[in-house]
Design a protein around this motif. Structure first.
Motif, PDB file in Angstrom:
ATOM      1  N   SER A  34      50.876  41.555  38.749  1.00  0.00           N
ATOM      2  CA  SER A  34      51.406  40.697  39.837  1.00  0.00           C
ATOM      3  C   SER A  34      50.747  39.503  39.534  1.00  0.00           C
ATOM      4  O   SER A  34      51.085  38.188  39.859  1.00  0.00           O
ATOM      5  CB  SER A  34      51.607  41.035  41.143  1.00  0.00           C
ATOM      6  OG  SER A  34      50.212  40.978  41.793  1.00  0.00           O
ATOM      7  N   GLY A  35      49.489  39.222  38.880  1.00  0.00           N
ATOM      8  CA  GLY A  35      48.900  38.058  38.883  1.00  0.00           C
ATOM      9  C   GLY A  35      47.901  37.528  39.833  1.00  0.00           C
ATOM     10  O   GLY A  35      47.267  36.664  39.875  1.00  0.00           O
ATOM     11  N   LYS A  36      47.998  38.526  40.979  1.00  0.00           N
ATOM     12  CA  LYS A  36      47.202  38.091  42.091  1.00  0.00           C
ATOM     13  C   LYS A  36      46.019  38.308  41.814  1.00  0.00           C
ATOM     14  O   LYS A  36      44.802  37.680  42.261  1.00  0.00           O
ATOM     15  CB  LYS A  36      47.510  38.930  43.161  1.00  0.00           C
ATOM     16  CG  LYS A  36      48.677  38.744  43.863  1.00  0.00           C
ATOM     17  CD  LYS A  36      49.399  39.290  45.130  1.00  0.00           C
ATOM     18  CE  LYS A  36      50.679  39.120  45.568  1.00  0.00           C
ATOM     19  NZ  LYS A  36      51.092  39.840  46.868  1.00  0.00           N
ATOM     20  N   LEU A  37      45.258  39.552  40.901  1.00  0.00           N
ATOM     21  CA  LEU A  37      44.026  39.838  40.734  1.00  0.00           C
ATOM     22  C   LEU A  37      43.524  38.467  39.911  1.00  0.00           C
ATOM     23  O   LEU A  37      42.123  38.377  40.050  1.00  0.00           O
ATOM     24  CB  LEU A  37      43.803  41.010  39.746  1.00  0.00           C
ATOM     25  CG  LEU A  37      42.751  41.574  39.591  1.00  0.00           C
ATOM     26  CD1 LEU A  37      41.944  41.977  40.923  1.00  0.00           C
ATOM     27  CD2 LEU A  37      42.474  42.774  38.791  1.00  0.00           C
ATOM     28  N   ARG A  38      44.136  37.876  39.055  1.00  0.00           N
ATOM     29  CA  ARG A  38      43.867  36.817  38.236  1.00  0.00           C
ATOM     30  C   ARG A  38      43.362  35.685  39.343  1.00  0.00           C
ATOM     31  O   ARG A  38      42.061  34.827  39.282  1.00  0.00           O
ATOM     32  CB  ARG A  38      44.435  36.286  37.374  1.00  0.00           C
ATOM     33  CG  ARG A  38      43.806  35.216  36.649  1.00  0.00           C
ATOM     34  CD  ARG A  38      45.086  34.931  35.283  1.00  0.00           C
ATOM     35  NE  ARG A  38      45.901  36.242  34.864  1.00  0.00           N
ATOM     36  CZ  ARG A  38      46.944  36.200  34.269  1.00  0.00           C
ATOM     37  NH1 ARG A  38      47.201  35.222  33.898  1.00  0.00           N
ATOM     38  NH2 ARG A  38      47.298  37.382  33.936  1.00  0.00           N
ATOM     39  N   LYS A  39      43.904  35.408  40.444  1.00  0.00           N
ATOM     40  CA  LYS A  39      43.927  34.309  41.377  1.00  0.00           C
ATOM     41  C   LYS A  39      42.534  34.732  42.102  1.00  0.00           C
ATOM     42  O   LYS A  39      41.905  33.828  42.645  1.00  0.00           O
ATOM     43  CB  LYS A  39      45.074  34.205  42.295  1.00  0.00           C
ATOM     44  CG  LYS A  39      46.364  33.485  41.540  1.00  0.00           C
ATOM     45  CD  LYS A  39      47.429  33.532  42.291  1.00  0.00           C
ATOM     46  CE  LYS A  39      48.759  33.007  41.612  1.00  0.00           C
ATOM     47  NZ  LYS A  39      49.885  33.156  42.765  1.00  0.00           N
ATOM     48  N   ILE A  40      42.698  35.999  42.526  1.00  0.00           N
ATOM     49  CA  ILE A  40      41.438  36.417  43.172  1.00  0.00           C
ATOM     50  C   ILE A  40      40.294  36.136  42.508  1.00  0.00           C
ATOM     51  O   ILE A  40      39.025  35.730  42.862  1.00  0.00           O
ATOM     52  CB  ILE A  40      41.336  37.767  43.687  1.00  0.00           C
ATOM     53  CG1 ILE A  40      42.733  37.958  44.732  1.00  0.00           C
ATOM     54  CG2 ILE A  40      40.143  38.260  44.320  1.00  0.00           C
ATOM     55  CD1 ILE A  40      42.905  39.250  45.024  1.00  0.00           C
ATOM     56  N   ARG A  41      40.185  36.490  41.184  1.00  0.00           N
ATOM     57  CA  ARG A  41      39.019  36.286  40.420  1.00  0.00           C
ATOM     58  C   ARG A  41      38.785  35.008  40.291  1.00  0.00           C
ATOM     59  O   ARG A  41      37.321  34.400  40.188  1.00  0.00           O
ATOM     60  CB  ARG A  41      39.172  36.832  38.986  1.00  0.00           C
ATOM     61  CG  ARG A  41      39.256  38.333  38.902  1.00  0.00           C
ATOM     62  CD  ARG A  41      39.531  38.894  37.551  1.00  0.00           C
ATOM     63  NE  ARG A  41      39.315  40.299  37.409  1.00  0.00           N
ATOM     64  CZ  ARG A  41      40.120  40.998  36.397  1.00  0.00           C
ATOM     65  NH1 ARG A  41      40.502  40.271  35.465  1.00  0.00           N
ATOM     66  NH2 ARG A  41      39.943  42.228  36.384  1.00  0.00           N
TER      67      ARG A  41
ATOM     68  N   LEU B 230      48.368  45.067  41.052  1.00  0.00           N
ATOM     69  CA  LEU B 230      47.811  43.815  41.070  1.00  0.00           C
ATOM     70  C   LEU B 230      47.571  42.785  39.859  1.00  0.00           C
ATOM     71  O   LEU B 230      47.691  41.653  39.919  1.00  0.00           O
ATOM     72  CB  LEU B 230      46.267  43.809  41.814  1.00  0.00           C
ATOM     73  CG  LEU B 230      46.263  44.239  43.377  1.00  0.00           C
ATOM     74  CD1 LEU B 230      44.984  44.475  43.705  1.00  0.00           C
ATOM     75  CD2 LEU B 230      47.088  42.962  43.962  1.00  0.00           C
ATOM     76  N   GLU B 231      47.045  43.580  38.529  1.00  0.00           N
ATOM     77  CA  GLU B 231      46.931  42.918  37.510  1.00  0.00           C
ATOM     78  C   GLU B 231      48.337  42.416  37.290  1.00  0.00           C
ATOM     79  O   GLU B 231      48.493  41.262  36.363  1.00  0.00           O
ATOM     80  CB  GLU B 231      46.345  43.817  36.605  1.00  0.00           C
ATOM     81  CG  GLU B 231      46.046  43.262  35.127  1.00  0.00           C
ATOM     82  CD  GLU B 231      44.863  42.166  35.395  1.00  0.00           C
ATOM     83  OE1 GLU B 231      44.721  41.327  34.468  1.00  0.00           O
ATOM     84  OE2 GLU B 231      43.937  42.638  35.795  1.00  0.00           O
TER      85      GLU B 231
ATOM     86  N   ARG C 141      39.152  32.481  42.528  1.00  0.00           N
ATOM     87  CA  ARG C 141      38.761  31.922  43.865  1.00  0.00           C
ATOM     88  C   ARG C 141      37.238  32.599  44.019  1.00  0.00           C
ATOM     89  O   ARG C 141      36.476  31.694  44.359  1.00  0.00           O
ATOM     90  CB  ARG C 141      39.487  32.538  44.933  1.00  0.00           C
ATOM     91  CG  ARG C 141      40.865  31.743  44.703  1.00  0.00           C
ATOM     92  CD  ARG C 141      41.603  32.303  46.233  1.00  0.00           C
ATOM     93  NE  ARG C 141      42.823  31.933  46.358  1.00  0.00           N
ATOM     94  CZ  ARG C 141      43.875  32.200  47.044  1.00  0.00           C
ATOM     95  NH1 ARG C 141      43.565  33.423  47.850  1.00  0.00           N
ATOM     96  NH2 ARG C 141      44.922  31.720  47.159  1.00  0.00           N
TER      97      ARG C 141
END
Length: 63
Positions: A27-34, A24-25, A36
């Motif tokens: 792929s950049g999705k974790l940053r978007k989740i953080r 997840l880290e 949001r």
């Protein structure tokens, strides 16, 4: 369950959790989740906002 078996299961769970976290880290999705979550927390604690207000405006004629 023996101590060895418990440690082995805990090790596998930790391994899979770390692989998922790293995926997840990367792929950049974790940053978007953080981001949001941070925006949501900022909006929910904003001064002047009533706690009973929802995310969407109420409709007068719902039916």
């Amino acid at each position: 369950m023996s101590l060895f078996m418990t440690l082995m299961i805990a090790g596998w769970i930790t391994t899979f959790a770390m692989v998922g976290f790293c995926a997840l880290e990367e792929s950049g999705k974790l940053r978007k989740i953080r981001k949001r979550m941070a925006m949501w927390l900022d909006n929910s604690t904003a001064p002047g906002r009533r706690p009973e207000e929802g995310l969407q405006p109420e409709r007068e004629n719902a039916f």
